[in-house]
Design an enzyme around this catalytic site. Structure first.
Site, mmCIF file in Angstrom:
data_model
loop_
_atom_site.group_PDB
_atom_site.id
_atom_site.type_symbol
_atom_site.label_atom_id
_atom_site.label_comp_id
_atom_site.label_asym_id
_atom_site.label_seq_id
_atom_site.Cartn_x
_atom_site.Cartn_y
_atom_site.Cartn_z
ATOM 1 C CE LYS A 183 35.699 35.543 44.194
ATOM 2 N NZ LYS A 183 34.729 36.469 43.673
HETATM 3 C C1 LIG Z 1 34.074 37.839 43.724
HETATM 4 C C2 LIG Z 1 32.900 38.274 44.488
HETATM 5 C C3 LIG Z 1 31.855 39.016 43.917
HETATM 6 C C4 LIG Z 1 31.911 39.625 42.555
HETATM 7 O O1 LIG Z 1 32.298 38.808 41.548
HETATM 8 P P1 LIG Z 1 32.963 39.426 40.227
HETATM 9 O O2 LIG Z 1 32.883 38.251 39.290
HETATM 10 O O3 LIG Z 1 34.357 39.813 40.576
HETATM 11 O O4 LIG Z 1 32.143 40.575 39.778
HETATM 12 C C5 LIG Z 1 30.741 39.272 44.692
HETATM 13 N N1 LIG Z 1 30.658 38.876 45.960
HETATM 14 C C6 LIG Z 1 31.653 38.200 46.563
HETATM 15 C C7 LIG Z 1 31.490 37.785 47.979
HETATM 16 C C8 LIG Z 1 32.811 37.891 45.849
HETATM 17 O O5 LIG Z 1 33.811 37.254 46.463
#
Ligand SMILES: *Cc1c(COP(=O)(O)O)cnc(C)c1O
Length: 374
Positions: A183
């Site tokens: 991210k």
């Molecule tokens: C990455 C992501 C999550 C979850 O995040 P984590 O930190 O991996 O638990 C939830 N929703 C979307 C759309 C994501 O891309």
């Protein structure tokens, strides 16, 4: 093996490492001062009043569903194309996720489809700023208000994106970010809930730490050892080690975003008029490009050809209702969300991360154009 270009990766520099080491030498590895500081930095950046740092984005979504009081018998509308965590959080609390179709050109949740899914049981809409492009928040807000339901932003793709000149984070009643290494900023694992509502923030804060209130006034009254469990919660805390990394990373977010947008413009220009179709981006939104998604003919063959030459393309996502668990649990089946299903057969996520060199970008462009030609 050839130089491998992944679809996403973190950027860590010496300043990040220093920030983490400093915490390791300090008194607090967790529940210390870096947590509140990280919350303040992200809240200020997103122009939102309150933030609650948690252990990951999935935990952040769970906090929202809990804070909004969603439980058995309640329905929550979610897009058919997203990471499963968006809808799993509804199931954690005993609620029912109700899928909505997406727009064929942007893959953002389609407000018309949302409207058609509203019932007297609908309690909330969780919309996803897919790939980093904000949803049509004005339409979603209008639908939510008219029907008296809450609006949650799964903004895990969209830290730093803007909707009509406002940072993502304040359009919904509660917004969620993830700091997983693919991210925009990385804390290893990490997440955050943002809201302007003090009651919702307090509920999320309690839920993060066993439902135990650490209100210093009650401790002062009854003795320093005193605490009360007011609610059933989890241990969803984020450590000071991770928060220090997050604070350091936030200082570089704007430069990361600038580079992501530069790469996107190069991709846009290169694919114009070719069989590689970029997703539509709207003029009233500033895309954060967590992902760069294209539609290609013969996607499976193109996927293999790209992997063969060392390019880590990916597919985001298999529509959630096609997963066996969801089919069994909710009686869902193929054919229910034709736009999402049709898009799924064509989509491919190309490498997109700030430390990609111009040479990497050129390689991806050359190889994908060659791959679609067969
Ligand atoms: C990455 C992501 C999550 C979850 O995040 P984590 O930190 O991996 O638990 C939830 N929703 C979307 C759309 C994501 O891309």
């Amino acid at each position: 093996m050839k130089h491998w270009i992944p679809y996403g990766r973190q950027s860590i520099d010496e300043a990040d490492i220093e920030a983490v080491v400093e915490v390791l030498r300090s008194d607090f590895l967790t529940t210390g001062p870096k947590v509140a500081e990280f919350e303040r930095v992200v809240a200020e950046y997103c122009e939102v009043n309150l933030a609650v740092a948690v252990s990951n984005g999935t935990a952040a979504l769970h906090c929202c569903v809990h804070a909004l009081g969603i439980g058995a018998g309640d329905e929550v509308i979610v897009p058919a194309i997203t990471f499963a965590a968006t809808s799993n959080c509804v199931l954690y609390q005993g609620g029912t996720p109700v899928f909505s179709d997406v727009d064929s050109q942007s893959l953002l949740i389609d407000p018309e489809s949302v409207e058609s899914k509203i019932t007297p049981r609908t309690k909330a809409i969780i919309a996803v700023d897919y790939a980093g492009q904000p949803c049509d928040w004005d339409s979603l807000r209008e639908i939510a208000d008219r029907n008296g339901v809450f609006l949650v932003a799964d903004a895990c793709h969209a830290l730093g994106a803007e909707y009509k000149d406002r940072k993502v984070g304040s359009q919904a009643d509660m917004s969620v970010f993830s700091f997983h290494p693919v991210k925009h900023i990385a804390t290893g694992e990490g997440g955050m809930v943002l809201t302007n509502d003090p009651v919702l923030a307090e509920r999320a804060r309690l839920f993060r730490s066993h439902g135990i209130s650490s209100d210093f006034r009650s401790r002062e009254k009854a003795g320093a050892w005193f605490y009360e469990m007011e609610d059933l919660g989890f241990n969803y805390r984020l450590t000071d080690i991770q928060c220090a990394l997050g604070i350091s990373q936030m200082g570089k977010l704007d430069s990361y975003l600038k580079r992501r947008r530069e790469i996107a413009r190069t991709y846009d220009r290169s694919f114009d008029g070719t069989p590689v179709t970029s997703l539509k981006s709207h003029d009233d939104r500033n895309h954060a490009y967590h992902l760069y998604v294209v539609k290609v003919p013969e996607r499976d063959r193109v996927f293999s050809a790209m992997r063969e030459v060392g390019i880590g393309v990916n597919v985001h996502y298999i529509p959630v209702h096609l997963h066996p668990y969801y089919q069994k649990k909710l009686g869902l089946h193929e054919g229910m969300f034709p736009v999402a299903e049709n898009a799924y057969k064509q989509i491919l996520s190309l490498p997109m991360f700030p430390s990609m060199t111009d040479g990497d970008v050129d390689t991806v462009i050359t190889q994908i154009l060659a791959a679609v030609e067969g």
